[in-house]
Write a protein that holds these residues in place. Structure first.
Motif, PDB file in Angstrom:
ATOM      1  N   LEU A 400       0.847  -1.178   0.000  1.00  0.00           N
ATOM      2  CA  LEU A 400       0.000   0.000   0.000  1.00  0.00           C
ATOM      3  C   LEU A 400       0.888   1.234   0.000  1.00  0.00           C
ATOM      4  N   GLY A 401       0.587   2.193  -0.856  1.00  0.00           N
ATOM      5  CA  GLY A 401       1.413   3.386  -0.923  1.00  0.00           C
ATOM      6  C   GLY A 401       0.798   4.470  -1.787  1.00  0.00           C
ATOM      7  N   TRP A 402       1.394   5.692  -1.704  1.00  0.00           N
ATOM      8  CA  TRP A 402       0.926   6.859  -2.469  1.00  0.00           C
ATOM      9  C   TRP A 402       1.825   7.100  -3.678  1.00  0.00           C
ATOM     10  N   ARG A 403       1.208   7.616  -4.747  1.00  0.00           N
ATOM     11  CA  ARG A 403       1.935   8.053  -5.932  1.00  0.00           C
ATOM     12  C   ARG A 403       1.379   9.399  -6.362  1.00  0.00           C
ATOM     13  N   PHE A 404       2.267  10.189  -7.035  1.00  0.00           N
ATOM     14  CA  PHE A 404       1.861  11.494  -7.552  1.00  0.00           C
ATOM     15  C   PHE A 404       2.258  11.583  -9.022  1.00  0.00           C
ATOM     16  N   GLN A 405       1.243  11.749  -9.866  1.00  0.00           N
ATOM     17  CA  GLN A 405       1.479  11.873 -11.308  1.00  0.00           C
ATOM     18  C   GLN A 405       2.360  10.733 -11.815  1.00  0.00           C
ATOM     19  N   ASP A 406       2.021   9.499 -11.420  1.00  0.00           N
ATOM     20  CA  ASP A 406       2.743   8.295 -11.857  1.00  0.00           C
ATOM     21  C   ASP A 406       4.151   8.212 -11.290  1.00  0.00           C
ATOM     22  N   HIS A 407       4.436   8.936 -10.203  1.00  0.00           N
ATOM     23  CA  HIS A 407       5.743   8.838  -9.553  1.00  0.00           C
ATOM     24  C   HIS A 407       5.527   8.533  -8.070  1.00  0.00           C
ATOM     25  N   SER A 408       6.416   7.728  -7.516  1.00  0.00           N
ATOM     26  CA  SER A 408       6.327   7.400  -6.103  1.00  0.00           C
ATOM     27  C   SER A 408       6.639   8.626  -5.264  1.00  0.00           C
ATOM     28  N   VAL A 409       5.910   8.753  -4.158  1.00  0.00           N
ATOM     29  CA  VAL A 409       6.164   9.832  -3.205  1.00  0.00           C
ATOM     30  C   VAL A 409       6.400   9.213  -1.837  1.00  0.00           C
ATOM     31  N   THR A 410       6.889  10.025  -0.926  1.00  0.00           N
ATOM     32  CA  THR A 410       7.168   9.542   0.411  1.00  0.00           C
ATOM     33  C   THR A 410       5.866   9.136   1.095  1.00  0.00           C
ATOM     34  N   SER A 411       5.771   7.881   1.510  1.00  0.00           N
ATOM     35  CA  SER A 411       4.581   7.348   2.168  1.00  0.00           C
ATOM     36  C   SER A 411       4.965   6.871   3.551  1.00  0.00           C
ATOM     37  N   LEU A 412       4.271   7.377   4.546  1.00  0.00           N
ATOM     38  CA  LEU A 412       4.533   7.023   5.934  1.00  0.00           C
ATOM     39  C   LEU A 412       3.474   6.055   6.409  1.00  0.00           C
ATOM     40  N   SER A 413       3.882   4.875   6.863  1.00  0.00           N
ATOM     41  CA  SER A 413       2.947   3.879   7.385  1.00  0.00           C
ATOM     42  C   SER A 413       2.695   4.176   8.854  1.00  0.00           C
ATOM     43  N   THR A 414       1.535   4.764   9.143  1.00  0.00           N
ATOM     44  CA  THR A 414       1.217   5.162  10.513  1.00  0.00           C
ATOM     45  C   THR A 414       0.655   4.022  11.344  1.00  0.00           C
ATOM     46  N   SER A 415       0.032   3.041  10.700  1.00  0.00           N
ATOM     47  CA  SER A 415      -0.530   1.866  11.375  1.00  0.00           C
ATOM     48  C   SER A 415      -0.746   0.793  10.322  1.00  0.00           C
ATOM     49  N   PRO A 416      -0.975  -0.471  10.731  1.00  0.00           N
ATOM     50  CA  PRO A 416      -1.195  -1.525   9.738  1.00  0.00           C
ATOM     51  C   PRO A 416      -2.354  -1.192   8.815  1.00  0.00           C
ATOM     52  N   GLY A 417      -2.099  -1.253   7.503  1.00  0.00           N
ATOM     53  CA  GLY A 417      -3.133  -0.976   6.532  1.00  0.00           C
ATOM     54  C   GLY A 417      -3.419   0.494   6.332  1.00  0.00           C
ATOM     55  N   GLN A 418      -2.549   1.405   6.792  1.00  0.00           N
ATOM     56  CA  GLN A 418      -2.793   2.834   6.617  1.00  0.00           C
ATOM     57  C   GLN A 418      -1.483   3.528   6.290  1.00  0.00           C
ATOM     58  N   VAL A 419      -1.497   4.384   5.258  1.00  0.00           N
ATOM     59  CA  VAL A 419      -0.332   5.166   4.849  1.00  0.00           C
ATOM     60  C   VAL A 419      -0.762   6.613   4.662  1.00  0.00           C
ATOM     61  N   SER A 420       0.185   7.520   4.798  1.00  0.00           N
ATOM     62  CA  SER A 420      -0.102   8.942   4.612  1.00  0.00           C
ATOM     63  C   SER A 420       1.075   9.600   3.900  1.00  0.00           C
ATOM     64  N   THR A 421       0.813  10.736   3.310  1.00  0.00           N
ATOM     65  CA  THR A 421       1.861  11.544   2.684  1.00  0.00           C
ATOM     66  C   THR A 421       1.574  13.005   2.990  1.00  0.00           C
ATOM     67  N   GLU A 422       2.645  13.829   3.066  1.00  0.00           N
ATOM     68  CA  GLU A 422       2.512  15.222   3.498  1.00  0.00           C
ATOM     69  C   GLU A 422       2.847  16.170   2.353  1.00  0.00           C
ATOM     70  N   LEU A 423       2.089  17.289   2.282  1.00  0.00           N
ATOM     71  CA  LEU A 423       2.315  18.331   1.292  1.00  0.00           C
ATOM     72  C   LEU A 423       2.379  19.677   2.013  1.00  0.00           C
TER      73      LEU A 423
END
Length: 558
Positions: A400-423
């Motif tokens: 599980l992870g975040w992408r931006f415009q078809d590029h990988s971005v920094t994804s922080l796994s805060t808990s099992p099954g949950q990810v976040s990214t910061e802008l």
């Protein structure tokens, strides 16, 4: 040959042959054949319009009395009983007697006799015999008095009732109460009643093996217990002339308290479906025409807790639905169509494993569906916008992870099954666009949810799910919101956030709601079926360096 023809034939055999008239050149030897031919034509025409005088209903293998009476003292000379079975056009002689004695016809019945042995003097010509399953039809009683012939027609309807399984039935089993009538059209007047006198739901039942297209009715009692014991009544309303307003027959049901019911269970393949909250998802069930009742069980996401959330008994007309209005049957009459699919409105917490069970007599058809629910939202801080993506029911999750415009971005796994990214807030033009949360299953299937970030004031609205916010966090969010508004007014900048989901699914922070294209969603969900074998994986946080974890997440959807 019609019934009157046969009776007149018997009458003519005893008539003397008068001399031929002088003005007719007809030979004396041809008088009797011509008379019989004329009577035959007259009988055939008049018999077709004969009316029904009485109707009698009896159980198969039970004694029956067919009524026929005549005024005593009129000197009856002969009595004939004729029979025309259901679906036949010809009559057969069943029983006949005259003043000299008694003789029988070729269509004799078991234990056949007159109800009154002094029938010639009493005028009671009723016929008694042991009715069999195939003895239904029309019976004609004809009494000859001199040159006068009187007749009455009685319709005999044979009723067959059964209880399945017979004898003492196990508790929780399904009991069938059936009734079959020999006369066509009489099934409309057949109904079943409970021991309390309440009408039971019944349905037409065809019997292709019976002669003449005999039909009947069927009712069932699913999941019986001791409260279902008692005498059940089968009622038949006559469909023609009858002195009896209704016929009643009873059967007894006994339920065992010690013998448990046994079922033959057929397991279907397990299917994995992924949906985005909120959206509408079809839960396909087994395909069984004529099922008695259906149950749906739900294992809560990422737990071992199981609940029964739906029960529908089509015979008793009962329905239990603990997830209403988010869950309902997809078809108005699933028993007729055989489609027991459900429609589920996906919200946070609706994932898990759904097991559908359809019962048909002693057989059970079972199928399981594993539903993973994706949910994305954002949190707004004075200088930062945080995008969250959570997946409920992680048994088949690989990455599980975040992408931006078809590029990988920094994804922080805060808990099992949950990810976040910061802008940064406000986001610069280079960071505005579609942010995609990618979910990859163990079998390689990938699902996406898209969140669109633009420069509008809507970015200030927090779309965190209410279930994840406590009273303290709500108050803190309000304070941060006020501070953010003050900073943005000072900078005279604006920003906007919008959300959308790939394949026409979108997120709207203004209404804190999601909208979807149902046709596309159904196409996406039905296009993928999980393989039989499955590998289960639970993502748990560890003490590794967070950047090493992020490097692994960057490979999502690559």
């Amino acid at each position: 040959m019609e019934y009157r023809c046969l009776s007149f034939f018997l009458l003519c055999l005893h008539l003397p042959s008068p001399p031929p008239p002088l003005h007719l050149p007809l030979p004396h030897c041809l008088f009797r054949p011509v008379l019989l031919a004329l009577l035959l034509i007259s009988c055939t025409v008049s018999a077709k319009g004969a009316d029904l005088d009485e109707s009698v209903v009896t159980l198969a293998d039970a004694p029956i009395t067919l009524p026929c009476s005549h005024s005593p003292g009129l000197g009856a000379q002969r009595v004939n009983w004729l029979w025309k079975p259901h679906g036949r056009e010809s009559w057969s002689l069943v029983h006949s007697a005259n003043q000299q004695g008694e003789f029988y016809g070729g269509a004799m019945k078991p234990n056949q006799q007159f109800a009154d042995q002094s029938f010639l003097s009493s005028g009671n010509f009723s016929l008694v015999f042991q009715a069999r399953d195939g003895d239904g039809g029309r019976y004609s009683c004809e009494v000859q008095t001199g040159s006068r012939l009187t007749r009455s027609i009685v319709l005999l309807v044979i009723l067959t009732v059964w209880v399945s399984p017979p004898g003492e039935v196990p508790i929780d089993s399904t009991v069938s109460l059936g009734a079959r009538v020999s006369a066509l059209g009489w099934e409309d007047g057949v109904s079943w009643f409970s021991p309390q006198g309440l009408p039971l739901h019944s349905e037409p039942l065809s019997h292709p093996r019976a002669r003449g297209g005999v039909r009947g009715v069927l009712t069932k009692l699913p999941r019986v217990d001791h409260t279902d014991q008692g005498n059940y009544t089968c009622q038949i309303l006559p469909q023609g002339n009858c002195t009896t307003p209704r016929f009643l027959f009873t059967v007894t049901l006994r339920v065992s308290g010690t013998k448990p019911a046994s079922f033959n269970i057929t397991y279907g393949s397990t299917q994995v479906l992924v949906g985005v909250s909120p959206s509408l998802l079809t839960l396909p069930c087994v395909w069984v025409a004529g099922g008695d009742y259906v149950m749906l069980f739900w294992r809560l996401p990422d737990t071992e807790e199981v609940k029964r959330v739906f029960l529908y008994d089509r015979w008793r007309g009962t329905l239990e639905n603990s997830k209403k209005p988010h869950l309902h049957l997809a078809r108005p009459n699933p028993a007729q169509s055989g489609d027991y699919s459900f429609l589920l409105t996906l919200n946070p917490g609706e994932g898990g494993e759904y097991s559908c069970e359809v019962f048909l007599d002693e057989r059970v058809y079972r199928r399981s569906l594993i539903i993973s629910v994706m949910h994305v939202w954002s949190d707004t801080f004075p200088s930062m916008l945080v995008l969250h993506c959570v997946v409920q029911e992680r048994t088949r999750l690989r990455r599980l992870g975040w992408r931006f415009q078809d590029h990988s971005v920094t994804s922080l796994s805060t808990s099992p099954g949950q990810v976040s990214t910061e802008l940064p807030l406000p986001p610069p033009p280079a960071l505005q666009g579609n942010y995609t949360c990618c979910l990859e299953l163990q079998d390689g299937q990938v699902y996406r949810a898209v969140y669109t970030v633009t420069l509008t004031p809507a970015v200030l609205i927090s779309t965190s799910p209410p279930s994840l916010l406590s009273a303290v966090s709500v108050l803190g969010s309000l304070l941060l919101l006020v501070a953010s508004i003050a900073m943005l007014l000072w900078k005279r900048g604006t920003c906007r956030q919008q959300s959308a989901m790939d394949r026409s699914l979108s997120f709207s922070p203004e209404g804190e709601n999601l909208y979807e294209d149902l046709a596309d969603l159904r196409q996406e969900c039905t296009a993928y079926v999980a393989p039989e074998a499955a590998v289960y994986m639970d993502l748990k946080p560890n003490n590794e360096d967070v950047y090493k974890e992020l490097e692994r997440n960057e490979k999502c959807c690559s």
